[in-house]
Design a protein around this motif. Structure first.
Motif, PDB file in Angstrom:
ATOM      1  N   ALA A  16       0.836  -1.202   0.000  1.00  0.00           N
ATOM      2  CA  ALA A  16       0.000   0.000   0.000  1.00  0.00           C
ATOM      3  C   ALA A  16       0.872   1.254   0.000  1.00  0.00           C
ATOM      4  O   ALA A  16       0.581   2.226  -0.710  1.00  0.00           O
ATOM      5  CB  ALA A  16      -0.943  -0.002   1.204  1.00  0.00           C
ATOM      6  N   GLY A  17       1.953   1.240   0.769  1.00  0.00           N
ATOM      7  CA  GLY A  17       2.866   2.381   0.801  1.00  0.00           C
ATOM      8  C   GLY A  17       3.531   2.604  -0.545  1.00  0.00           C
ATOM      9  O   GLY A  17       3.691   3.745  -0.996  1.00  0.00           O
ATOM     10  N   SER A  95     -10.321   5.251 -19.732  1.00  0.00           N
ATOM     11  CA  SER A  95     -10.839   6.613 -19.736  1.00  0.00           C
ATOM     12  C   SER A  95     -10.207   7.359 -18.570  1.00  0.00           C
ATOM     13  O   SER A  95      -9.901   6.759 -17.534  1.00  0.00           O
ATOM     14  CB  SER A  95     -12.367   6.581 -19.564  1.00  0.00           C
ATOM     15  N   GLU A  96     -10.041   8.656 -18.704  1.00  0.00           N
ATOM     16  CA  GLU A  96      -9.392   9.427 -17.632  1.00  0.00           C
ATOM     17  C   GLU A  96     -10.221   9.492 -16.357  1.00  0.00           C
ATOM     18  O   GLU A  96      -9.699   9.867 -15.309  1.00  0.00           O
ATOM     19  CB  GLU A  96      -9.016  10.828 -18.106  1.00  0.00           C
ATOM     20  N   SER A  97     -11.469   9.081 -16.405  1.00  0.00           N
ATOM     21  CA  SER A  97     -12.289   9.072 -15.182  1.00  0.00           C
ATOM     22  C   SER A  97     -12.358   7.696 -14.525  1.00  0.00           C
ATOM     23  O   SER A  97     -13.057   7.520 -13.528  1.00  0.00           O
ATOM     24  CB  SER A  97     -13.702   9.575 -15.495  1.00  0.00           C
ATOM     25  N   ASP A  98     -11.604   6.723 -15.047  1.00  0.00           N
ATOM     26  CA  ASP A  98     -11.630   5.371 -14.482  1.00  0.00           C
ATOM     27  C   ASP A  98     -11.019   5.317 -13.091  1.00  0.00           C
ATOM     28  O   ASP A  98     -10.086   6.054 -12.772  1.00  0.00           O
ATOM     29  CB  ASP A  98     -10.855   4.392 -15.374  1.00  0.00           C
ATOM     30  N   VAL A  99     -11.533   4.392 -12.294  1.00  0.00           N
ATOM     31  CA  VAL A  99     -10.918   4.018 -11.023  1.00  0.00           C
ATOM     32  C   VAL A  99     -10.434   2.591 -11.202  1.00  0.00           C
ATOM     33  O   VAL A  99     -11.222   1.688 -11.486  1.00  0.00           O
ATOM     34  CB  VAL A  99     -11.920   4.101  -9.847  1.00  0.00           C
ATOM     35  N   LEU A 100      -9.123   2.392 -11.042  1.00  0.00           N
ATOM     36  CA  LEU A 100      -8.527   1.068 -11.163  1.00  0.00           C
ATOM     37  C   LEU A 100      -8.514   0.435  -9.781  1.00  0.00           C
ATOM     38  O   LEU A 100      -7.907   0.973  -8.855  1.00  0.00           O
ATOM     39  CB  LEU A 100      -7.100   1.175 -11.700  1.00  0.00           C
ATOM     40  N   LEU A 101      -9.187  -0.682  -9.631  1.00  0.00           N
ATOM     41  CA  LEU A 101      -9.328  -1.335  -8.332  1.00  0.00           C
ATOM     42  C   LEU A 101      -8.445  -2.575  -8.256  1.00  0.00           C
ATOM     43  O   LEU A 101      -8.523  -3.463  -9.111  1.00  0.00           O
ATOM     44  CB  LEU A 101     -10.781  -1.728  -8.078  1.00  0.00           C
ATOM     45  N   LEU A 102      -7.620  -2.629  -7.201  1.00  0.00           N
ATOM     46  CA  LEU A 102      -6.766  -3.782  -6.926  1.00  0.00           C
ATOM     47  C   LEU A 102      -7.293  -4.485  -5.695  1.00  0.00           C
ATOM     48  O   LEU A 102      -7.635  -3.841  -4.702  1.00  0.00           O
ATOM     49  CB  LEU A 102      -5.329  -3.329  -6.678  1.00  0.00           C
ATOM     50  N   GLY A 103      -7.327  -5.813  -5.728  1.00  0.00           N
ATOM     51  CA  GLY A 103      -7.836  -6.595  -4.607  1.00  0.00           C
ATOM     52  C   GLY A 103      -6.793  -6.853  -3.533  1.00  0.00           C
ATOM     53  O   GLY A 103      -5.629  -6.468  -3.664  1.00  0.00           O
ATOM     54  N   ARG A 104      -7.227  -7.521  -2.489  1.00  0.00           N
ATOM     55  CA  ARG A 104      -6.345  -7.909  -1.384  1.00  0.00           C
ATOM     56  C   ARG A 104      -5.284  -8.878  -1.883  1.00  0.00           C
ATOM     57  O   ARG A 104      -5.566  -9.740  -2.719  1.00  0.00           O
ATOM     58  CB  ARG A 104      -7.158  -8.589  -0.287  1.00  0.00           C
ATOM     59  N   GLU A 105      -4.103  -8.763  -1.316  1.00  0.00           N
ATOM     60  CA  GLU A 105      -3.022  -9.665  -1.700  1.00  0.00           C
ATOM     61  C   GLU A 105      -3.382 -11.115  -1.410  1.00  0.00           C
ATOM     62  O   GLU A 105      -3.033 -12.004  -2.176  1.00  0.00           O
ATOM     63  CB  GLU A 105      -1.739  -9.293  -0.945  1.00  0.00           C
ATOM     64  N   SER A 131       0.412 -15.062 -10.312  1.00  0.00           N
ATOM     65  CA  SER A 131       0.102 -13.637 -10.214  1.00  0.00           C
ATOM     66  C   SER A 131       1.363 -12.846  -9.916  1.00  0.00           C
ATOM     67  O   SER A 131       2.385 -13.412  -9.504  1.00  0.00           O
ATOM     68  CB  SER A 131      -0.925 -13.379  -9.108  1.00  0.00           C
ATOM     69  N   LEU A 132       1.269 -11.546 -10.110  1.00  0.00           N
ATOM     70  CA  LEU A 132       2.339 -10.617  -9.767  1.00  0.00           C
ATOM     71  C   LEU A 132       2.059  -9.994  -8.403  1.00  0.00           C
ATOM     72  O   LEU A 132       0.925 -10.017  -7.923  1.00  0.00           O
ATOM     73  CB  LEU A 132       2.411  -9.492 -10.805  1.00  0.00           C
ATOM     74  N   ASN A 133       3.070  -9.400  -7.814  1.00  0.00           N
ATOM     75  CA  ASN A 133       2.878  -8.593  -6.621  1.00  0.00           C
ATOM     76  C   ASN A 133       1.870  -7.490  -6.954  1.00  0.00           C
ATOM     77  O   ASN A 133       1.908  -6.907  -8.040  1.00  0.00           O
ATOM     78  CB  ASN A 133       4.235  -8.014  -6.209  1.00  0.00           C
ATOM     79  N   VAL A 134       0.975  -7.177  -6.031  1.00  0.00           N
ATOM     80  CA  VAL A 134      -0.093  -6.216  -6.298  1.00  0.00           C
ATOM     81  C   VAL A 134       0.454  -4.822  -6.631  1.00  0.00           C
ATOM     82  O   VAL A 134      -0.112  -4.120  -7.466  1.00  0.00           O
ATOM     83  CB  VAL A 134      -1.119  -6.171  -5.131  1.00  0.00           C
ATOM     84  N   ALA A 135       1.555  -4.414  -6.015  1.00  0.00           N
ATOM     85  CA  ALA A 135       2.124  -3.101  -6.312  1.00  0.00           C
ATOM     86  C   ALA A 135       2.699  -3.065  -7.729  1.00  0.00           C
ATOM     87  O   ALA A 135       2.548  -2.071  -8.445  1.00  0.00           O
ATOM     88  CB  ALA A 135       3.185  -2.727  -5.279  1.00  0.00           C
ATOM     89  N   MET A 140       1.916  -1.381 -13.404  1.00  0.00           N
ATOM     90  CA  MET A 140       1.869  -1.715 -14.826  1.00  0.00           C
ATOM     91  C   MET A 140       0.567  -1.236 -15.459  1.00  0.00           C
ATOM     92  O   MET A 140       0.574  -0.584 -16.515  1.00  0.00           O
ATOM     93  CB  MET A 140       2.004  -3.225 -15.029  1.00  0.00           C
ATOM     94  N   ILE A 141      -0.542  -1.555 -14.828  1.00  0.00           N
ATOM     95  CA  ILE A 141      -1.847  -1.203 -15.403  1.00  0.00           C
ATOM     96  C   ILE A 141      -2.058   0.301 -15.365  1.00  0.00           C
ATOM     97  O   ILE A 141      -2.547   0.905 -16.332  1.00  0.00           O
ATOM     98  CB  ILE A 141      -2.969  -1.981 -14.692  1.00  0.00           C
ATOM     99  N   LEU A 142      -1.676   0.940 -14.269  1.00  0.00           N
ATOM    100  CA  LEU A 142      -1.781   2.397 -14.178  1.00  0.00           C
ATOM    101  C   LEU A 142      -0.946   3.073 -15.261  1.00  0.00           C
ATOM    102  O   LEU A 142      -1.396   4.032 -15.896  1.00  0.00           O
ATOM    103  CB  LEU A 142      -1.360   2.877 -12.792  1.00  0.00           C
ATOM    104  N   GLY A 143       0.263   2.562 -15.505  1.00  0.00           N
ATOM    105  CA  GLY A 143       1.111   3.139 -16.551  1.00  0.00           C
ATOM    106  C   GLY A 143       0.449   3.085 -17.917  1.00  0.00           C
ATOM    107  O   GLY A 143       0.482   4.057 -18.676  1.00  0.00           O
ATOM    108  N   GLU A 144      -0.163   1.968 -18.235  1.00  0.00           N
ATOM    109  CA  GLU A 144      -0.861   1.844 -19.524  1.00  0.00           C
ATOM    110  C   GLU A 144      -2.064   2.789 -19.585  1.00  0.00           C
ATOM    111  O   GLU A 144      -2.307   3.440 -20.598  1.00  0.00           O
ATOM    112  CB  GLU A 144      -1.293   0.401 -19.767  1.00  0.00           C
TER     113      GLU A 144
END
Length: 154
Positions: A16-17, A95-105, A131-135, A140-144
């Protein structure tokens, strides 16, 4: 309105940090949907966020219902980042208004949250990997998403 990143009941303070630091550096808001598996602001969270936590815009939501109330008021699309999706994140139109949601590790998100998502995206992985580490996945997804929407700062 710009992209936002949301963490569903995060388990690991350091992840999270790291995502708080990522959000601060990229100029986007971070939403933490509680309860978290650690006190938000604990030593691990601060250590991973380092001196960037003061620059991070962190919104805390007491529950998923409270988060959904906020999201509805903002008219934002919920894009769930999950290993259970069929659409690769690189093939999705953000879209620029999207919220990208990541689940619990430890457990991802419950089925009720899957059902609330407007879209689901996955990072394609090599055969035999889970799977990858959530961070890492979040970055990766945020960058795209930022690349597609022209939302990188500066």
């Amino acid at each position: 309105m710009s992209l936002a990143l949301a963490l569903f009941e995060p388990d690991i303070a350091q992840n999270a940090g790291t995502l708080a630091r990522t959000s601060a550096c990229l100029g986007i808001g971070l939403h933490i949907i509680e309860p978290a598996g650690f006190p938000v602001g604990d030593a691990g969270f601060r250590r991973a966020g380092m001196d960037y936590l003061d620059r991070a815009v962190i919104h805390r939501h007491a529950s998923f219902a409270a988060f959904e109330s906020w999201r509805a008021g903002e008219n934002r699309r919920l894009v769930l980042c999950t290993t259970r999706a069929a659409i690769a994140y690189t093939g999705f139109d953000f879209s620029e208004s999207d919220v990208l949601l990541l689940g619990r590790e430890s457990a991802g998100v419950p089925e009720s949250v899957h059902e609330r998502a407007d879209a689901r995206v996955v990072i394609p992985l090599a055969a035999g990997t889970r799977s990858l580490n959530v961070a890492v996945a979040g970055a990766m997804i945020l960058g795209e998403a930022l690349r597609q929407t022209g939302g990188f700062p500066g």
